[in-house]
Scaffold this motif. Structure first.
Motif, mmCIF file in Angstrom:
data_model
loop_
_atom_site.group_PDB
_atom_site.id
_atom_site.type_symbol
_atom_site.label_atom_id
_atom_site.label_comp_id
_atom_site.label_asym_id
_atom_site.label_seq_id
_atom_site.Cartn_x
_atom_site.Cartn_y
_atom_site.Cartn_z
ATOM 1 N N GLU A 289 0.837 -1.195 0.000
ATOM 2 C CA GLU A 289 0.000 0.000 0.000
ATOM 3 C C GLU A 289 0.872 1.245 0.000
ATOM 4 O OE1 GLU A 289 -2.824 0.028 3.155
ATOM 5 O OE2 GLU A 289 -3.675 -1.937 2.640
ATOM 6 N N GLY A 290 0.401 2.295 -0.684
ATOM 7 C CA GLY A 290 1.110 3.572 -0.657
ATOM 8 C C GLY A 290 1.559 4.019 -2.039
ATOM 9 N N GLY A 291 1.939 5.301 -2.109
ATOM 10 C CA GLY A 291 2.350 5.891 -3.369
ATOM 11 C C GLY A 291 3.831 6.186 -3.432
ATOM 12 N N LEU A 292 4.152 7.465 -3.628
ATOM 13 C CA LEU A 292 5.547 7.883 -3.779
ATOM 14 C C LEU A 292 6.431 7.406 -2.633
ATOM 15 C CD1 LEU A 292 4.973 11.514 -5.068
ATOM 16 C CD2 LEU A 292 6.337 9.782 -6.246
ATOM 17 N N ALA B 60 14.998 -7.194 -7.711
ATOM 18 C CA ALA B 60 15.395 -8.489 -7.164
ATOM 19 C C ALA B 60 14.568 -9.633 -7.727
ATOM 20 C CB ALA B 60 15.270 -8.461 -5.645
ATOM 21 N N GLY B 61 13.610 -9.322 -8.609
ATOM 22 C CA GLY B 61 12.803 -10.356 -9.240
ATOM 23 C C GLY B 61 11.522 -10.694 -8.516
ATOM 24 N N ILE B 62 11.086 -9.807 -7.621
ATOM 25 C CA ILE B 62 9.831 -10.015 -6.896
ATOM 26 C C ILE B 62 8.758 -9.102 -7.491
ATOM 27 C CG2 ILE B 62 8.661 -9.838 -4.668
ATOM 28 C CD1 ILE B 62 11.313 -10.446 -3.328
ATOM 29 N N PRO B 63 7.781 -9.653 -8.203
ATOM 30 C CA PRO B 63 6.729 -8.824 -8.798
ATOM 31 C C PRO B 63 5.884 -8.140 -7.721
ATOM 32 C CG PRO B 63 6.794 -10.995 -9.829
ATOM 33 C CD PRO B 63 7.641 -11.073 -8.598
ATOM 34 N N VAL B 64 5.483 -6.898 -7.997
ATOM 35 C CA VAL B 64 4.769 -6.088 -7.012
ATOM 36 C C VAL B 64 3.476 -5.519 -7.601
ATOM 37 C CG1 VAL B 64 4.868 -4.047 -5.518
ATOM 38 C CG2 VAL B 64 6.925 -5.445 -5.856
ATOM 39 N N VAL B 65 2.399 -5.631 -6.839
ATOM 40 C CA VAL B 65 1.145 -4.940 -7.103
ATOM 41 C C VAL B 65 1.090 -3.724 -6.191
ATOM 42 C CG1 VAL B 65 -1.380 -5.076 -7.053
ATOM 43 C CG2 VAL B 65 -0.029 -7.080 -7.728
ATOM 44 N N GLY B 66 0.803 -2.555 -6.755
ATOM 45 C CA GLY B 66 0.633 -1.349 -5.954
ATOM 46 C C GLY B 66 -0.793 -1.206 -5.462
ATOM 47 N N HIS B 67 -1.000 -0.251 -4.559
ATOM 48 C CA HIS B 67 -2.337 -0.059 -3.980
ATOM 49 C C HIS B 67 -2.438 1.381 -3.501
ATOM 50 C CE1 HIS B 67 -5.608 -1.718 -1.009
ATOM 51 N NE2 HIS B 67 -5.915 -0.492 -1.444
ATOM 52 N N ILE B 68 -3.338 2.163 -4.123
ATOM 53 C CA ILE B 68 -3.542 3.554 -3.732
ATOM 54 C C ILE B 68 -5.036 3.826 -3.552
ATOM 55 C CG2 ILE B 68 -1.424 4.379 -4.816
ATOM 56 C CD1 ILE B 68 -3.130 5.419 -7.151
ATOM 57 N N GLY B 69 -5.340 5.029 -3.072
ATOM 58 C CA GLY B 69 -6.716 5.404 -2.758
ATOM 59 C C GLY B 69 -6.941 5.168 -1.278
ATOM 60 N N GLU C 256 -7.284 18.477 -6.104
ATOM 61 C CA GLU C 256 -5.900 18.312 -5.672
ATOM 62 C C GLU C 256 -5.627 16.868 -5.259
ATOM 63 O OE1 GLU C 256 -1.929 19.098 -4.554
ATOM 64 O OE2 GLU C 256 -3.348 19.964 -5.975
ATOM 65 N N ALA C 257 -6.557 16.275 -4.527
ATOM 66 C CA ALA C 257 -6.373 14.895 -4.100
ATOM 67 C C ALA C 257 -6.344 13.947 -5.292
ATOM 68 C CB ALA C 257 -7.490 14.493 -3.142
ATOM 69 N N ALA C 258 -7.184 14.241 -6.299
ATOM 70 C CA ALA C 258 -7.186 13.420 -7.511
ATOM 71 C C ALA C 258 -5.858 13.547 -8.253
ATOM 72 C CB ALA C 258 -8.347 13.821 -8.408
ATOM 73 N N ARG C 259 -5.310 14.764 -8.286
ATOM 74 C CA ARG C 259 -4.016 14.985 -8.950
ATOM 75 C C ARG C 259 -2.907 14.191 -8.268
ATOM 76 N NH1 ARG C 259 0.483 17.714 -8.255
ATOM 77 N NH2 ARG C 259 -0.224 18.634 -6.288
ATOM 78 N N LEU C 260 -2.938 14.164 -6.946
ATOM 79 C CA LEU C 260 -1.924 13.429 -6.195
ATOM 80 C C LEU C 260 -2.043 11.919 -6.421
ATOM 81 C CD1 LEU C 260 -1.938 15.448 -2.845
ATOM 82 C CD2 LEU C 260 -0.184 15.475 -4.642
ATOM 83 N N LEU C 261 -3.267 11.428 -6.539
ATOM 84 C CA LEU C 261 -3.460 10.009 -6.826
ATOM 85 C C LEU C 261 -2.879 9.642 -8.190
ATOM 86 C CD1 LEU C 261 -7.067 9.228 -5.540
ATOM 87 C CD2 LEU C 261 -4.917 8.354 -4.626
ATOM 88 N N LEU C 262 -3.081 10.508 -9.168
ATOM 89 C CA LEU C 262 -2.525 10.260 -10.500
ATOM 90 C C LEU C 262 -1.002 10.255 -10.444
ATOM 91 C CD1 LEU C 262 -2.837 9.827 -13.529
ATOM 92 C CD2 LEU C 262 -3.029 12.325 -13.796
ATOM 93 N N GLU D 222 -8.590 1.696 -4.735
ATOM 94 C CA GLU D 222 -9.667 1.419 -3.784
ATOM 95 C C GLU D 222 -10.390 2.685 -3.351
ATOM 96 O OE1 GLU D 222 -10.647 -0.825 0.460
ATOM 97 O OE2 GLU D 222 -8.648 -1.007 -0.438
ATOM 98 N N ALA D 223 -11.722 2.636 -3.456
ATOM 99 C CA ALA D 223 -12.604 3.689 -2.945
ATOM 100 C C ALA D 223 -12.187 5.075 -3.430
ATOM 101 C CB ALA D 223 -12.658 3.653 -1.422
ATOM 102 N N ILE D 224 -12.154 5.241 -4.738
ATOM 103 C CA ILE D 224 -11.911 6.557 -5.330
ATOM 104 C C ILE D 224 -12.997 6.826 -6.367
ATOM 105 C CG2 ILE D 224 -9.422 6.316 -4.945
ATOM 106 C CD1 ILE D 224 -9.040 5.934 -7.895
ATOM 107 N N PRO D 225 -13.303 8.098 -6.660
ATOM 108 C CA PRO D 225 -14.365 8.404 -7.613
ATOM 109 C C PRO D 225 -14.114 7.755 -8.969
ATOM 110 C CG PRO D 225 -13.734 10.364 -6.401
ATOM 111 C CD PRO D 225 -12.724 9.308 -6.062
#
Length: 289
Positions: A121-124, A136-145, A165-171, A188-191
């Protein structure tokens, strides 16, 4: 439903390559039977979600589940899966503290848990960890919102990205996670309009949960989908069955039959050869004489 006659074990590369080709399906799984059921239904990905803290272990949030507990459940899910890509949720504080912790804990999920991808979970703020893991060869799924591990900081389970502004940061977060090496991204749980724009702006698949119909795929919690979890139902959940009600009814019927003496009946019991029975009964009689 087809029967996996030509079994194709899905990989992170397959999932990433599905962008603009087909919609993706993901469901949480927490043990051997839920994994086996979901895999038989041909889910593309099974997420061993930290939501098990709530729906399996009875906690009020996802923060209490430990790495050892996650690995325990990952092993069971991996044993019950033949086709789907098994993704393990990195639990709270198993990666936020830095690259070294992220590498060590993700490696444990792979080696001990049998997963073939992890989710963070998390962004930047977590891009250094994601870069290190993917290198290192470990595939990763991200998660934001809405990120449940940060629910205290977010002020509860609330929709995210409702302001411009919040939408811009999510992008920005989505693009940063793509650049860091994620092969897919949970929104998750975004417009819905924000999710649609993110989906159109990045080259990796988006997996929505409460993020509208324009994501590249969708994920739900196993217990929500089947009506097994009764504390609350998020707005974005569609219940496809009410198995808790059916289970309570069935168990209540079992209770009544035991009390009434109508279960078990002859067909539920075992016998022994007549001559052996007679010998045994005679031995009892002789002993009592």
């Amino acid at each position: 439903m087809s029967t996996h006659t030509q079994l194709k074990v899905l990989t992170a590369t397959d999932i990433r390559g599905s962008k603009k080709q087909r919609r993706l399906t993901m469901l949480t799984a927490y043990d051997y039977p839920t994994a086996s059921i979901a895999d038989a239904a041909e889910m593309d990905m099974l997420l061993v979600g930290d939501s098990l803290a709530m729906v399996v272990l009875g906690h009020d949030d996802t923060l209490s589940v430990t790495m050892d507990e996650m690995i325990h459940h990952c092993r069971a899910v991996a044993r019950g899966t033949q086709r789907a890509l098994v993704v393990g949720d990195m639990p709270f504080m198993s990666y936020e503290t830095g690259v070294e912790d992220a590498m060590r804990n993700a490696a444990r999920m792979f080696r001990e848990g049998g997963v073939r991808a992890v989710k963070l979970e998390g962004g930047l703020s977590v891009t250094p960890q994601i870069k290190a893991l993917t290198q290192a060869g470990i595939p990763v799924v991200g998660h934001i919102g809405l990120t449940p591990q940060r629910v205290a900081a977010l002020g509860g389970f609330k929709v995210q990205g409702r302001s411009a502004e919040a939408a811009r940061l999510l992008l920005e977060d989505a693009k940063a996670l793509e650049e860091a090496g994620c092969f897919a991204l949970v929104l998750e749980a975004i417009p819905a309009p924000v999710a649609r724009h993110i989906t159109e702006s990045i080259s990796i698949p988006t997996i929505g949960i409460g993020a509208g119909a324009d994501c590249d795929g969708q994920v739900l919690v196993f217990h929500d989908l089947l009506g097994l979890y009764d504390k609350f139902t998020p707005r974005f959940v569609k219940r496809y069955a009410e198995l808790r009600q059916e289970a309570v009814k069935a168990i209540g019927q079992y209770r009544d039959e035991v009390i009434q003496g109508t279960f078990p009946q002859k067909e539920h019991s075992f016998t022994m050869p007549q001559e052996e029975l007679e010998m045994w009964e005679k031995s009892i009689k002789d002993r009592n004489d």
